[in-house]
Scaffold this active site. Structure first.
Site, PDB file in Angstrom:
ATOM      1  N   GLY A   1      -2.854   3.783   8.316  1.00 60.34           N
ATOM      2  CA  GLY A   1      -1.762   2.581   8.279  1.00 60.34           C
ATOM      3  C   GLY A   1      -1.280   2.312   9.769  1.00 60.34           C
TER       4      GLY A   1
ATOM      5  N   ASP B   1      -4.370   3.858  -2.218  1.00 65.81           N
ATOM      6  CA  ASP B   1      -5.440   4.080  -1.119  1.00 65.81           C
ATOM      7  C   ASP B   1      -6.163   5.214  -1.530  1.00 65.81           C
ATOM      8  OD1 ASP B   1      -3.176   2.382   0.732  1.00 65.81           O
ATOM      9  OD2 ASP B   1      -5.108   1.412   0.869  1.00 65.81           O
TER      10      ASP B   1
ATOM     11  N   GLY C   1       1.702  -2.092   4.088  1.00 64.11           N
ATOM     12  CA  GLY C   1       1.806  -0.818   4.142  1.00 64.11           C
ATOM     13  C   GLY C   1       3.214  -0.900   5.289  1.00 64.11           C
TER      14      GLY C   1
ATOM     15  N   ASP D   1      -5.833  -6.874   3.757  1.00 64.66           N
ATOM     16  CA  ASP D   1      -5.249  -5.585   3.921  1.00 64.66           C
ATOM     17  C   ASP D   1      -5.420  -4.990   5.489  1.00 64.66           C
ATOM     18  OD1 ASP D   1      -5.972  -2.467   2.215  1.00 64.66           O
ATOM     19  OD2 ASP D   1      -4.451  -3.065   3.760  1.00 64.66           O
TER      20      ASP D   1
ATOM     21  N   SER E   1       0.901  -1.313   0.025  1.00 59.86           N
ATOM     22  CA  SER E   1       0.074   0.156   0.102  1.00 59.86           C
ATOM     23  C   SER E   1       1.052   1.291   0.120  1.00 59.86           C
ATOM     24  CB  SER E   1      -0.934   0.056   1.288  1.00 59.86           C
ATOM     25  OG  SER E   1      -1.148   1.310   1.704  1.00 59.86           O
TER      26      SER E   1
ATOM     27  N   GLY F   1      -2.516  -4.308   8.844  1.00 62.40           N
ATOM     28  CA  GLY F   1      -1.682  -4.984   9.954  1.00 62.40           C
ATOM     29  C   GLY F   1      -0.909  -6.269   9.613  1.00 62.40           C
TER      30      GLY F   1
ATOM     31  N   GLY G   1      -8.775   3.586   6.603  1.00 59.40           N
ATOM     32  CA  GLY G   1      -8.706   5.068   7.066  1.00 59.40           C
ATOM     33  C   GLY G   1      -7.189   5.144   7.300  1.00 59.40           C
TER      34      GLY G   1
HETATM   35  C1  DX5 Z   1      -6.212   1.346   5.247  1.00 60.31           C
HETATM   36  C2  DX5 Z   1      -5.353   0.979   3.927  1.00 60.31           C
HETATM   37  C3  DX5 Z   1      -4.344  -0.191   3.854  1.00 60.31           C
HETATM   38  C4  DX5 Z   1      -3.265   0.379   5.027  1.00 60.31           C
HETATM   39  C5  DX5 Z   1      -2.287  -0.734   5.520  1.00 60.31           C
HETATM   40  O1  DX5 Z   1      -7.321   1.875   5.166  1.00 60.31           O
HETATM   41  O2  DX5 Z   1      -6.485   0.353   3.264  1.00 60.31           O
HETATM   42  O3  DX5 Z   1      -3.932  -0.495   2.890  1.00 60.31           O
HETATM   43  O4  DX5 Z   1      -2.307   1.366   4.346  1.00 60.31           O
HETATM   44  O5  DX5 Z   1      -1.370  -0.157   6.159  1.00 60.31           O
HETATM   45  P1  DX5 Z   1      -0.663  -1.039   7.299  1.00 60.31           P
HETATM   46  O6  DX5 Z   1      -0.112  -2.372   6.387  1.00 60.31           O
HETATM   47  O7  DX5 Z   1       0.319  -0.442   7.949  1.00 60.31           O
HETATM   48  O8  DX5 Z   1      -1.745  -1.642   8.038  1.00 60.31           O
END
Ligand code: DX5
Length: 278
Positions: free
Chosen positions: A195, A78, A250, A226, A51, A228, A193
């Site tokens: 990361g 995103d 992400g 998607d 992401s 965590g 919303g």
């Molecule tokens: C959150 C996004 C995800 C986020 C993932 O709404 O859709 O794609 O960026 O980030 P991590 O991997 O850090 O949880």
């Protein structure tokens, strides 16, 4: 007499405890993985998809080129409109500019209100396409689409690859009747919303349920997760074991100094979860 009863109680609970410990996972016994294969089908190829939310938006194109060099399979954009989620990112023009920096496939996750989806779906489908017009993955949220069947059909008609996303609270049944329209299903494993949030473990059973539908109906669908996702047994490993094969990362990838090492470790842990050698 009381002593005898107490002894019986202790013995029974100990045996019960052991029984749980002995339920094998897919990675531990070939017979079990064979029966899991029968239930959940052959694992689909693992895809690691960053992401761009943690990227430097001041040089997003260059960061996309770095993700390609690191060996990622696709890039997720995103799109957030400050309505569907309490955050704001970018629109189709930004994604279009990034196309000039990488040949990797793109996916666009539309965390936007219904009004925005209806008004701008053609632009999002267009900007997500590959360097030679190949279909890009366009993800709409079931929670943002009263006319989900129409939105997914429109993405296909506009030359995109339709995908549907579910927020953590949304039951899998909400997408059961559109499985014939999509190439992917995205199970959000955090509330969308932001990361850097923690993986929600109760999502694993939702993945397993959708995987069973896909196999039982012989559908050609990737299951994506998607939120965590890290190179751990508890996150990417558990999702892979449950039937997911596409993994958005992400913070879990951008945390690596050497992102190629991150892609390697995420892939290895996913394959282990699938019961495959890395
Ligand atoms: C959150 C996004 C995800 C986020 C993932 O709404 O859709 O794609 O960026 O980030 P991590 O991997 O850090 O949880």
């Amino acid at each position: 007499m009381k002593l005898i009863i107490a002894t019986i109680v202790v013995t029974v609970s100990t045996v019960a405890g052991f029984h749980h410990a002995f339920v094998p996972t897919a990675a531990t016994s070939s017979t079990t993985s064979t029966s899991l294969r029968a239930l959940y089908g052959e694992p689909r190829p693992v895809q690691i998809i960053p992401s761009v939310l943690p990227a430097d938006f001041g040089k997003l194109g260059a960061d996309c080129a770095a993700l390609e060099a690191a060996g990622c399979d696709r890039i997720q954009f995103d799109v957030m409109d400050g309505n569907f989620v309490p955050n704001l990112t970018f629109g189709p023009d930004t994604i279009k500019w990034c196309r000039g920096y990488t040949g990797l496939p793109f996916e666009t996750q539309l965390m936007v209100s219904e009004k925005c989806t209806d008004a701008m779906l053609p632009q999002f489908t267009e900007c997500t396409k590959g360097p030679n017009g190949e279909p890009g993955v366009v993800i709409v949220h079931v929670e943002a689409c009263t006319h989900l069947h129409r939105a997914l059909s429109n993405i296909r008609a506009q030359g995109g690859s339709p995908s549907v996303a579910l927020n953590p609270h949304t039951p899998a049944e909400m997408i059961e009747n559109v499985l014939d329209l999509v190439d992917h299903v995205l199970v959000m494993t955090v509330n969308p919303g932001f990361g850097g949030q923690a993986y929600i473990p109760t999502m694993t059973e939702k993945i397993r349920k959708i995987r069973k539908w896909v196999v039982d109906r012989n559908l050609d669908i990737d299951i994506e997760v998607d939120g965590g996702i890290k190179a751990t047994k508890e996150t990417i490993g558990a999702c892979a074991e449950a039937g997911a094969n596409c993994f958005i990362a992400g913070s879990g990838l951008f945390a690596y100094e050497d992102m190629a090492q991150g892609v390697k470790e995420l892939t290895a842990m996913a394959k282990e979860g699938q019961g495959l050698k890395a």
